[in-house]
Scaffold this motif. Structure first.
Motif, PDB file in Angstrom:
ATOM      1  N   LEU A 198      87.778  85.814 135.813  1.00 41.12           N
ATOM      2  CA  LEU A 198      86.485  84.636 135.338  1.00 41.12           C
ATOM      3  C   LEU A 198      87.237  82.891 135.955  1.00 41.12           C
ATOM      4  CD1 LEU A 198      84.335  83.794 133.523  1.00 41.12           C
ATOM      5  CD2 LEU A 198      86.096  82.783 132.083  1.00 41.12           C
ATOM      6  N   VAL A 199      85.594  82.714 136.500  1.00 41.77           N
ATOM      7  CA  VAL A 199      85.730  81.145 137.088  1.00 41.77           C
ATOM      8  C   VAL A 199      84.907  80.507 136.691  1.00 41.77           C
ATOM      9  CG1 VAL A 199      85.541  79.747 139.232  1.00 41.77           C
ATOM     10  CG2 VAL A 199      86.757  82.275 139.789  1.00 41.77           C
ATOM     11  N   ILE A 200      85.046  79.332 136.429  1.00 42.85           N
ATOM     12  CA  ILE A 200      84.913  78.262 135.778  1.00 42.85           C
ATOM     13  C   ILE A 200      84.067  77.198 136.088  1.00 42.85           C
ATOM     14  CG2 ILE A 200      83.722  77.203 133.296  1.00 42.85           C
ATOM     15  CD1 ILE A 200      84.834  79.169 131.805  1.00 42.85           C
ATOM     16  N   GLU A 201      82.898  76.556 137.204  1.00 46.66           N
ATOM     17  CA  GLU A 201      82.987  74.779 137.856  1.00 46.66           C
ATOM     18  C   GLU A 201      81.623  74.290 136.701  1.00 46.66           C
ATOM     19  OE1 GLU A 201      83.923  75.835 141.603  1.00 46.66           O
ATOM     20  OE2 GLU A 201      82.828  76.768 141.587  1.00 46.66           O
ATOM     21  N   HIS A 202      82.318  73.158 136.139  1.00 49.06           N
ATOM     22  CA  HIS A 202      81.347  72.572 135.374  1.00 49.06           C
ATOM     23  C   HIS A 202      81.626  70.846 135.761  1.00 49.06           C
ATOM     24  CE1 HIS A 202      79.557  71.447 131.351  1.00 49.06           C
ATOM     25  NE2 HIS A 202      80.225  71.197 131.527  1.00 49.06           N
ATOM     26  N   GLU A 203      80.809  70.732 135.729  1.00 50.01           N
ATOM     27  CA  GLU A 203      80.541  69.005 136.055  1.00 50.01           C
ATOM     28  C   GLU A 203      81.967  68.830 136.556  1.00 50.01           C
ATOM     29  OE1 GLU A 203      80.041  66.568 132.975  1.00 50.01           O
ATOM     30  OE2 GLU A 203      77.911  67.837 132.482  1.00 50.01           O
ATOM     31  N   GLY A 204      82.608  69.201 137.339  1.00 43.58           N
ATOM     32  CA  GLY A 204      83.634  68.654 138.752  1.00 43.58           C
ATOM     33  C   GLY A 204      84.621  69.278 138.247  1.00 43.58           C
ATOM     34  N   GLU A 205      84.776  69.354 137.094  1.00 47.86           N
ATOM     35  CA  GLU A 205      85.749  71.127 136.810  1.00 47.86           C
ATOM     36  C   GLU A 205      85.873  72.370 137.331  1.00 47.86           C
ATOM     37  OE1 GLU A 205      88.750  68.940 133.185  1.00 47.86           O
ATOM     38  OE2 GLU A 205      86.740  68.428 132.406  1.00 47.86           O
ATOM     39  N   THR A 206      87.335  72.883 137.034  1.00 48.15           N
ATOM     40  CA  THR A 206      87.786  74.213 137.401  1.00 48.15           C
ATOM     41  C   THR A 206      88.684  74.498 136.414  1.00 48.15           C
ATOM     42  OG1 THR A 206      87.321  73.810 139.118  1.00 48.15           O
ATOM     43  CG2 THR A 206      87.778  76.160 138.885  1.00 48.15           C
ATOM     44  N   PHE A 207      88.449  75.910 135.573  1.00 47.60           N
ATOM     45  CA  PHE A 207      88.446  76.365 134.856  1.00 47.60           C
ATOM     46  C   PHE A 207      89.312  77.907 134.687  1.00 47.60           C
ATOM     47  CE2 PHE A 207      85.940  73.443 132.938  1.00 47.60           C
ATOM     48  CZ  PHE A 207      87.028  72.428 131.319  1.00 47.60           C
ATOM     49  N   ILE A 208      89.337  78.792 135.206  1.00 46.10           N
ATOM     50  CA  ILE A 208      90.414  80.180 135.585  1.00 46.10           C
ATOM     51  C   ILE A 208      90.742  80.670 134.700  1.00 46.10           C
ATOM     52  CG2 ILE A 208      91.788  79.337 137.171  1.00 46.10           C
ATOM     53  CD1 ILE A 208      90.975  80.901 139.371  1.00 46.10           C
ATOM     54  N   HIS A 209      89.986  81.923 133.928  1.00 45.78           N
ATOM     55  CA  HIS A 209      90.662  82.951 133.086  1.00 45.78           C
ATOM     56  C   HIS A 209      91.733  84.463 134.301  1.00 45.78           C
ATOM     57  CE1 HIS A 209      92.042  85.452 130.569  1.00 45.78           C
ATOM     58  NE2 HIS A 209      90.707  86.824 130.294  1.00 45.78           N
ATOM     59  N   LEU A 210      92.617  84.410 134.833  1.00 46.65           N
ATOM     60  CA  LEU A 210      93.337  85.507 136.065  1.00 46.65           C
ATOM     61  C   LEU A 210      92.912  86.537 134.969  1.00 46.65           C
ATOM     62  CD1 LEU A 210      95.450  83.514 138.122  1.00 46.65           C
ATOM     63  CD2 LEU A 210      93.380  84.075 138.712  1.00 46.65           C
ATOM     64  N   ALA A 211      92.789  86.442 133.555  1.00 46.24           N
ATOM     65  CA  ALA A 211      92.756  87.989 132.909  1.00 46.24           C
ATOM     66  C   ALA A 211      94.404  88.645 133.073  1.00 46.24           C
ATOM     67  CB  ALA A 211      92.150  88.749 132.984  1.00 46.24           C
ATOM     68  N   ASP A 212      94.517  90.021 133.641  1.00 46.29           N
ATOM     69  CA  ASP A 212      95.744  90.463 133.672  1.00 46.29           C
ATOM     70  C   ASP A 212      96.708  90.844 134.505  1.00 46.29           C
ATOM     71  OD1 ASP A 212      95.387  91.182 130.574  1.00 46.29           O
ATOM     72  OD2 ASP A 212      96.232  93.078 130.551  1.00 46.29           O
ATOM     73  N   ILE A 213      95.861  90.341 135.454  1.00 45.77           N
ATOM     74  CA  ILE A 213      97.231  90.092 136.793  1.00 45.77           C
ATOM     75  C   ILE A 213      97.728  88.304 136.872  1.00 45.77           C
ATOM     76  CG2 ILE A 213      95.538  90.567 138.698  1.00 45.77           C
ATOM     77  CD1 ILE A 213      94.810  87.686 139.278  1.00 45.77           C
ATOM     78  N   MET A 214      97.807  87.573 135.272  1.00 44.87           N
ATOM     79  CA  MET A 214      98.212  86.504 135.218  1.00 44.87           C
ATOM     80  C   MET A 214      97.836  86.248 133.664  1.00 44.87           C
ATOM     81  SD  MET A 214      98.374  82.991 136.655  1.00 44.87           S
ATOM     82  CE  MET A 214      98.858  81.451 135.792  1.00 44.87           C
ATOM     83  N   PRO A 215      98.973  87.016 132.707  1.00 44.08           N
ATOM     84  CA  PRO A 215      98.086  87.667 131.394  1.00 44.08           C
ATOM     85  C   PRO A 215      98.944  86.356 130.027  1.00 44.08           C
ATOM     86  CG  PRO A 215      99.509  89.185 131.496  1.00 44.08           C
ATOM     87  CD  PRO A 215      99.167  88.649 133.331  1.00 44.08           C
ATOM     88  N   THR A 216     100.360  85.567 130.704  1.00 39.99           N
ATOM     89  CA  THR A 216     100.636  84.760 130.057  1.00 39.99           C
ATOM     90  C   THR A 216     101.190  83.680 131.224  1.00 39.99           C
ATOM     91  OG1 THR A 216     102.854  85.368 129.834  1.00 39.99           O
ATOM     92  CG2 THR A 216     101.281  86.149 128.422  1.00 39.99           C
ATOM     93  N   HIS A 217     101.224  82.713 130.163  1.00 39.30           N
ATOM     94  CA  HIS A 217     101.602  81.320 131.263  1.00 39.30           C
ATOM     95  C   HIS A 217     103.339  81.911 131.726  1.00 39.30           C
ATOM     96  CE1 HIS A 217     104.337  80.437 128.100  1.00 39.30           C
ATOM     97  NE2 HIS A 217     105.699  80.046 128.400  1.00 39.30           N
ATOM     98  N   ALA A 218     104.063  82.831 131.756  1.00 38.74           N
ATOM     99  CA  ALA A 218     105.283  83.062 131.993  1.00 38.74           C
ATOM    100  C   ALA A 218     105.489  84.029 133.015  1.00 38.74           C
ATOM    101  CB  ALA A 218     106.224  83.875 130.922  1.00 38.74           C
TER     102      ALA A 218
END
Length: 285
Positions: A198-218
């Protein structure tokens, strides 16, 4: 419920339940002395993996990212095998927000494995019916086709009872789909052949959810991929590509599975610069 708000957009994490999966499987070939420094485990070598959908309210639409594990969808044996200690309270969480499942317009599914898709259906009077009765459910064409026709390996995670009740609601796409301006699913492959991010771009900011290719911060190291991945090299290359994109955009990373972080930003040295943490979490080792 934790949330992240911007002018014209709100993201709220709902409780979709929790699993506890084998740490070795979740970190693949990475030795335990390395991954255990990054993510806690219990005495059975299991790590806590939330399954908490993200509700996005934007442009008059209510969009749910993933569906959680639902309620009453697992046998006692499955609960033991998957370390399910808590089932979904998503409907109660929506009620606290003044909403019901009928208010969800779109559900974006990065993929359709059981720990993402079981919350799409629920049992009513002995029959499985859609949980989100008015929603369009989006997933990639490749993912949907494998969901309905699993192979000897994937049949353990693609379940007929998770797709049959929702079939009329499903909308598929090939490479990407933008459901409202700035909110899109993009096909990557890797974890599964049809896996998306998932990629979200909103008013100059970007948010990305890499789902299960990067499921946790670790799992931030590109080489730390799951033994569950069907195409691990695709996971590695996809993670590298989208981490570079995130770095260029100074993006927030969003998580569905992480026991501690809902969202996180890293600086150029790889240190946490900003984060949204779960307000209440406890982990017994």
């Amino acid at each position: 419920m934790e949330n992240l708000q911007r002018n014209g957009m709100k993201m709220t994490w709902l409780n979709g339940g929790v699993t506890h999966m084998d740490g070795g499987a979740m970190f693949g070939v990475v030795p335990k002395p390395l991954w255990s420094r990054k993510y806690p485990h219990n005495k059975d070598n299991q790590i806590e993996l939330r399954t908490d959908p993200i509700l996005i309210e934007k442009d008059g639409k209510r969009i749910l990212i993933e569906a959680g594990i639902g309620n009453g969808r697992f046998s006692d044996k499955q609960k033991r095998n998957y370390g399910i200690k808590e089932e979904s309270t998503l409907e109660n969480d929506l009620e606290k927000l003044g909403l019901t499942t009928a208010d969800i317009d779109i559900v974006l599914m990065t993929h359709m494995h059981f720990d993402h898709a079981s919350g799409l259906a629920k049992e009513v009077n002995g029959e499985l019916v859609p949980t989100f009765e008015n929603a369009t459910i989006c997933t990639s064409e490749i993912e949907w086709n494998e969901m309905k026709n699993p192979n000897i390996r994937s049949q353990n995670t693609y379940w007929e009872q998770n797709w049959k009740p929702i079939e009329p609601q499903v909308k598929t796409f090939k490479e990407q789909i933008e459901v409202v301006p700035g909110v899109k699913l993009v096909h990557t492959g890797g974890h599964s052949n049809g896996h998306c991010i998932l990629v979200i771009e909103h008013e100059g900011e970007t948010f990305i959810h890499l789902a299960d290719i990067m499921p946790t911060h670790a799992h931030a190291n590109p080489l730390w991929v799951l033994a569950y991945d069907d195409f691990p090299l695709d996971s590695i290359f996809g993670k590298q590509k989208w981490q570079q994109f995130a770095k260029e955009k100074d993006a927030w990373y969003l998580f569905y599975h992480d026991y501690k972080y809902r969202a996180i930003k890293w600086d150029d040295e790889g240190q946490v610069s900003e984060s949204v943490e779960r307000k209440q979490y406890a982990y017994l080792t």
